[in-house]
Design an enzyme around this catalytic site. Sequence first.
Site, PDB file in Angstrom:
ATOM      1  N   GLU A 101      38.718  45.313  45.021  1.00  0.00           N
ATOM      2  CA  GLU A 101      37.363  45.374  44.467  1.00  0.00           C
ATOM      3  C   GLU A 101      36.278  45.413  45.537  1.00  0.00           C
ATOM      4  O   GLU A 101      35.308  46.168  45.428  1.00  0.00           O
ATOM      5  CB  GLU A 101      37.100  44.198  43.513  1.00  0.00           C
ATOM      6  N   HIS A 152      39.811  35.317  33.038  1.00  0.00           N
ATOM      7  CA  HIS A 152      39.511  36.644  32.487  1.00  0.00           C
ATOM      8  C   HIS A 152      38.507  36.563  31.332  1.00  0.00           C
ATOM      9  O   HIS A 152      38.465  37.439  30.477  1.00  0.00           O
ATOM     10  CB  HIS A 152      40.781  37.319  31.958  1.00  0.00           C
TER      11      HIS A 152
END
Lengths: 371, 344
Positions: free
Chosen positions: A105, A174
């Site tokens: 990322e 998450h």
Amino acid sequence: MTTTAAAPQTPPELANASEYGPGSPLGPGYGVAGEFVRYRDAFNHTLRDELRHDPNVLIMGEDISGGFDKETKKPLDAWGGPFAATKGLVQEFGPERIRDCPISEAGFLGAAVGAALTGLRPVVDLMYFDFVTVAFDQLLSNAAKSRYMFGGQTKVPLTMFARSGAGTGHAAQHSESFYSILAHIPGIKVVVPSDPYSVRGLLAASIRDDDPVFVVNDKKLINLTGFVPAQNYTIELGKGRYMRRGKDVTLIGMSYTSVVCQKAAEELAKEGVDAEVIDMLSLSPLDEHIILESVTKTNRVVIVDEDTPRAGMAAEIAAVIADKAFDSLDAPIKRVTGPHTPVPYNKGLETAFMPQPADVIATTRRLLGIA
Amino acid sequence: MATASKAPTRGSGGIPVEKLRWMYETMYRIRRFEETMLEQTFKGNSMGVTHPSDGQEAGPTGICAHLTEKDWIGSTHRGHGHCIAKGLDTKGMMAEIMGRSTGQCKGKGGSMHIADFSKGMLGANAIVGASIPLAVGAALTSKYQHREKESVAVAFFGDGATSQGVLHESMNLASIWKLPVIFACENNQYAEATPSWYAVSANDISARAEGYSMPGVQVDGMDVFAVYEAAGEAVKRARNGEGPTLLELKTYRYHGHFHADVPEKYRTKAEEAEYHARDPIKGFEKRVTSDKSMTEAELKHTRDAIEKEMLEAVEFGLSSPMPALEQLYADVYVNYSNPPQGLR
């Protein structure tokens, strides 16, 4: 709602579509051509249209097509992105523009910032909202600050998106909703579309915007269906909207809690409580005007946010009201938020973490002195 | 030149004499800029922290000698040398360090954030390693637009950044996408006060390249001729679409990590003397005069011109106005409705 210079014309019948309720072009009757689609499809169609509109737009992220044939090296589109957000795009636009990235990322968000600084308009899928922390330095130190610290000589036309929210059993790592962290950063814009109509207009506006914008999609919204006009349009960043008009109390929602507020308002109506519902849509810029306009009329406010309460968006909105509408208040400003905990896995605990319509109703009753 | 092009006159290392002149001028400009900047800092005319790069002149010079304004570089907190080698104006740089409105970034960036997008300079960056993916992104733009021949990117970073994850992510991305980027590690052997023999697990940083399927080349970073040759290969590969290269330039900073650092606390006098004896500018002078590529008179002429330029840069900075207070609020966004202006 207005159009940007480069945007397609908004049909006149949609010009007052910040009024979402009965009688508005988007209310019952739907005075414009369009169709009912899922949130995810509205998102996908917007990406497709923006890719067609501007050859400098490309999408970067993990598994945004997903899978490659070992012999031909061609992308398989096996996933079509998390929640199929980008499904089918690689067939039309190819792997150069639908650029599958390794799980990296910081690297690919940083590369996207570099691409934005040198002439492209990258759209980056960070998958789950929690993953923004892995790339946070690139977002904070490069995307947000380049324009300012270099004296205005550059711009960063970058769009980022990711899925937030609890409720799907994804557990602590998450399920975050900490968009307040992003709204805190000068140089970043944050939008939280809550239905197919708003995700289409806000995503298109974000991609056409010359500043870095983060589009937060709550997972609970992704399969919801709603009306979307056939003609392309943008929604101005930094504008909230009324979902329902009322006079007794203002319920302020953002992202999925706008849906929670509407459900609560429908129940409260049965008890004779006339609640006004505001959907913030943007968190940065923040539409202070719509907040103050409503609260100075209803004199009572409940702010509903799934994020944890300390230093969150609900606290920020409460501070704006306390500062600028104190004399209009007939009761304390109330917040309904998640607790100061990570998101738990167990379904019962997870449900208790999230603000529910019943919580909003109970808080509103107390505020109005209804037993 | 108006006349038809003819083969350039070549000098030391087979390098065109015009290029040699540019290299000397660039190295000497970097050296004198850093020394002048330090003087001004100690006089209190700089508004913050500065990180001098004198001693390391051969790296940016030998690499940027192969670049044009269409090529991009990313830089570091120790970025003055990269700026000068990429053609930035020393007046604007000095004024920036002095925090003036005429500074390269209107006095809002300072020494650690000097950028000039019109010259292909993506900015000095004060987060160690953070500019590396920006250079990869610039290379991605170039490849996306099929412009690798005319636009490659160089990521400058130090030995300290080789311990940052984002370097490894960037090298991996550049390799799998075959991007036109040169990873230029200026290994000055100290990350702040920490020696690379302690902090870097590889014996040679250039060996890191193997793990990312790209060439890794170690060069004497005190020798601009060696840097020029290795960088030429790397830039050629990038322009030909053959992908990235890692260059490790073994070099030394003459001063401490930042202007007030006292390197004697962590470096030996003997080590410092060893590198001063291999000074890149003195070495260049010796070589070009002994093989008669350039004359001592030419070199002196360049030095004199740069002394004058430095005086002018200081004068320009000191005589420039401070930014107007409205600049505090300017250029956060291209557009943003109703920003909170600070609550009082």
